[in-house]
Design an enzyme around this catalytic site. Structure first.
Site, PDB file in Angstrom:
ATOM      1  CE  LYS A 275      38.819  28.025  -6.477  1.00  0.00           C
ATOM      2  NZ  LYS A 275      37.495  27.462  -6.204  1.00  0.00           N
TER       3      LYS A 275
ATOM      4  CB  SER B 130      38.610  24.338 -10.647  1.00  0.00           C
ATOM      5  OG  SER B 130      38.203  24.295 -12.004  1.00  0.00           O
TER       6      SER B 130
ATOM      7  CE1 TYR C 288      40.045  31.235  -6.004  1.00  0.00           C
ATOM      8  CE2 TYR C 288      41.178  31.725  -8.063  1.00  0.00           C
ATOM      9  CZ  TYR C 288      40.027  31.380  -7.375  1.00  0.00           C
ATOM     10  OH  TYR C 288      38.851  31.168  -8.058  1.00  0.00           O
TER      11      TYR C 288
HETATM   12  N1  LIG Z   1      33.501  34.978  -9.825  1.00  0.00           N
HETATM   13  C1  LIG Z   1      34.531  34.605 -10.580  1.00  0.00           C
HETATM   14  O1  LIG Z   1      34.968  35.360 -11.478  1.00  0.00           O
HETATM   15  C2  LIG Z   1      35.165  33.248 -10.377  1.00  0.00           C
HETATM   16  C3  LIG Z   1      36.110  32.813 -11.331  1.00  0.00           C
HETATM   17  C4  LIG Z   1      36.678  31.558 -11.176  1.00  0.00           C
HETATM   18  C5  LIG Z   1      36.323  30.753 -10.114  1.00  0.00           C
HETATM   19  N2  LIG Z   1      35.425  31.189  -9.187  1.00  0.00           N
HETATM   20  C6  LIG Z   1      35.078  30.301  -8.072  1.00  0.00           C
HETATM   21  O2  LIG Z   1      33.686  30.177  -7.972  1.00  0.00           O
HETATM   22  C7  LIG Z   1      33.313  29.986  -6.609  1.00  0.00           C
HETATM   23  C8  LIG Z   1      32.263  31.016  -6.218  1.00  0.00           C
HETATM   24  O3  LIG Z   1      32.806  32.304  -6.398  1.00  0.00           O
HETATM   25  P1  LIG Z   1      31.931  33.642  -6.367  1.00  0.00           P
HETATM   26  O4  LIG Z   1      32.575  34.593  -7.277  1.00  0.00           O
HETATM   27  O5  LIG Z   1      30.499  33.324  -6.515  1.00  0.00           O
HETATM   28  O6  LIG Z   1      32.246  34.132  -4.873  1.00  0.00           O
HETATM   29  P2  LIG Z   1      31.342  34.891  -3.785  1.00  0.00           P
HETATM   30  O7  LIG Z   1      32.298  35.432  -2.791  1.00  0.00           O
HETATM   31  O8  LIG Z   1      30.412  35.831  -4.461  1.00  0.00           O
HETATM   32  O9  LIG Z   1      30.538  33.680  -3.138  1.00  0.00           O
HETATM   33  C9  LIG Z   1      31.247  32.678  -2.422  1.00  0.00           C
HETATM   34  C10 LIG Z   1      30.328  32.025  -1.425  1.00  0.00           C
HETATM   35  O10 LIG Z   1      31.112  31.119  -0.610  1.00  0.00           O
HETATM   36  C11 LIG Z   1      30.794  31.370   0.766  1.00  0.00           C
HETATM   37  N3  LIG Z   1      31.923  31.030   1.644  1.00  0.00           N
HETATM   38  C12 LIG Z   1      33.113  31.668   1.744  1.00  0.00           C
HETATM   39  N4  LIG Z   1      33.852  31.135   2.726  1.00  0.00           N
HETATM   40  C13 LIG Z   1      33.109  30.123   3.275  1.00  0.00           C
HETATM   41  C14 LIG Z   1      33.316  29.218   4.341  1.00  0.00           C
HETATM   42  N5  LIG Z   1      34.445  29.234   5.077  1.00  0.00           N
HETATM   43  N6  LIG Z   1      32.352  28.321   4.624  1.00  0.00           N
HETATM   44  C15 LIG Z   1      31.197  28.308   3.905  1.00  0.00           C
HETATM   45  N7  LIG Z   1      30.930  29.149   2.896  1.00  0.00           N
HETATM   46  C16 LIG Z   1      31.889  30.053   2.583  1.00  0.00           C
HETATM   47  C17 LIG Z   1      30.484  32.871   0.813  1.00  0.00           C
HETATM   48  O11 LIG Z   1      29.762  33.240   1.978  1.00  0.00           O
HETATM   49  C18 LIG Z   1      29.698  33.057  -0.474  1.00  0.00           C
HETATM   50  O12 LIG Z   1      28.323  32.751  -0.321  1.00  0.00           O
HETATM   51  C19 LIG Z   1      34.597  30.088  -5.798  1.00  0.00           C
HETATM   52  O13 LIG Z   1      35.094  28.799  -5.525  1.00  0.00           O
HETATM   53  C20 LIG Z   1      35.529  30.831  -6.729  1.00  0.00           C
HETATM   54  O14 LIG Z   1      36.876  30.552  -6.480  1.00  0.00           O
HETATM   55  C21 LIG Z   1      34.845  32.440  -9.294  1.00  0.00           C
END
Ligand SMILES: NC(=O)c1ccc[n+]([C@@H]2O[C@H](COP(=O)([O-])OP(=O)(O)OC[C@H]3O[C@@H](n4cnc5c(N)ncnc54)[C@H](O)[C@@H]3O)[C@@H](O)[C@H]2O)c1
Length: 269
Positions: A168, A150, A164
């Site tokens: 979440k 989340s 978003y």
């Molecule tokens: N990075 C942060 O600061 C942060 C904070 C809170 C939550 N999150 C959550 O963590 C998770 C990962 O985030 P991240 O920062 O690693 O993002 P990122 O963009 O670096 O990686 C996300 C991955 O999801 C894949 N993806 C996107 N759309 C897709 C689809 N339609 N079908 C299949 N795969 C798909 C992308 O290709 C990528 O490999 C997300 O759910 C994000 O909301 C991230």
């Protein structure tokens, strides 16, 4: 006899799916689960050549990995992910719903297209992939672990992310609703709410469609944000991987319907 710490975190013989596992947090999770002994099926929207590095890293740990390219926003792509996991590894014990999208958008600019796309990937795909995984785990009669990624934004909105934050917030409630229904089958369902973690997605959000002035302003904002954080740094994907390992392992067997906040203290800022 108490279980040893080594055994508690041992995932040998377990099969995991990690969505969005080619980069960022998903990659951090996939590598940690593999290191603990699991075979891992990664699914992502990117093509196989982009996923190859992650598969190589898992192979270097001496574990098995498979890749399925799929756009999770299309429901018809979900069943083949479960089928290919069973075909490759014969079982399914752990599902990590990590794939997600995030882009800044003030409410005054919000479009139906952005809203629908965000809900489709961040919430709807999780519901329907989890449904299929839970049915398989019940059929196999061995319980399982579902881990949803989340965000702290599901608890406290950071601004300009209403689409978003809603997805979440829905995901946190979906976690609880699933946990209530499937606990009787020995299936634990929890979510991890990360704060700011250094990933390609965050880098893209800070750079996409921004003028040089806006980029500079974003950079300053980011530096101020980090200074105000109690731990004064961004998190690393591996640190979310550590939390996922706990939730995937026997160490968390009495935990379900909960949120693990891994945010460097963001919520107490
Ligand atoms: N990075 C942060 O600061 C942060 C904070 C809170 C939550 N999150 C959550 O963590 C998770 C990962 O985030 P991240 O920062 O690693 O993002 P990122 O963009 O670096 O990686 C996300 C991955 O999801 C894949 N993806 C996107 N759309 C897709 C689809 N339609 N079908 C299949 N795969 C798909 C992308 O290709 C990528 O490999 C997300 O759910 C994000 O909301 C991230």
């Amino acid at each position: 006899m108490k279980t040893s710490i080594e055994k508690l975190f041992d995932l040998t013989g377990k099969v995991a799916i990690v969505t969005g596992g080619t980069m960022g947090i998903g990659k951090g999770i996939a590598l940690r689960l593999a290191e603990a002994g699991a075979s891992v099926l990664i699914t992502d929207i990117v093509d196989t050549s982009e996923a190859a590095a992650t598969l190589r890293d898992i192979a270097a740990l001496g574990r098995k990995a498979q890749y399925v390219q799929a756009d999770l926003s299309d429901s018809k792509n979900l069943e083949p992910i479960i089928d290919q996991t069973i075909e490759a590894f014969g079982d399914l014990h752990i599902l990590v719903n990590n794939a997600g999208i995030f882009s800044y958008c003030p409410v005054t600019d919000l479009t139906e297209e952005l809203w629908d796309k965000t809900q489709a990937i961040n919430l709807k795909a999780v519901a329907f992939l989890s449904k299929l995984a839970v049915k398989k785990m019940i059929e196999k009669n061995h319980g399982g672990k579902i881990i949803n990624i989340s965000s702290v934004d599901s608890i406290k909105p950071s601004g300009n992310l209403s689409h978003y934050d809603s997805s979440k917030g829905g995901l946190r409630m979906l976690t609880r609703a699933f946990a209530k229904e499937v606990g009787r089958y020995g299936i634990n369902v929890n979510d991890i709410a990360p704060g700011g973690v250094t990933t390609p997605g965050v880098a893209k959000m800070a750079g996409d469609n921004l003028s040089p002035e806006q980029k500079e302003a974003m950079k300053t904002q980011m530096e101020q944000f980090i200074q105000m954080l109690p731990l004064q740094r961004m998190g690393e994907p591996e640190e979310i991987g550590n939390a996922a390992l706990f939730l995937a392992s026997d160490a968390s067997n009495y935990m379900t319907g909960s949120t693990m906040v891994i945010d460097g203290g963001l919520l107490v800022m």
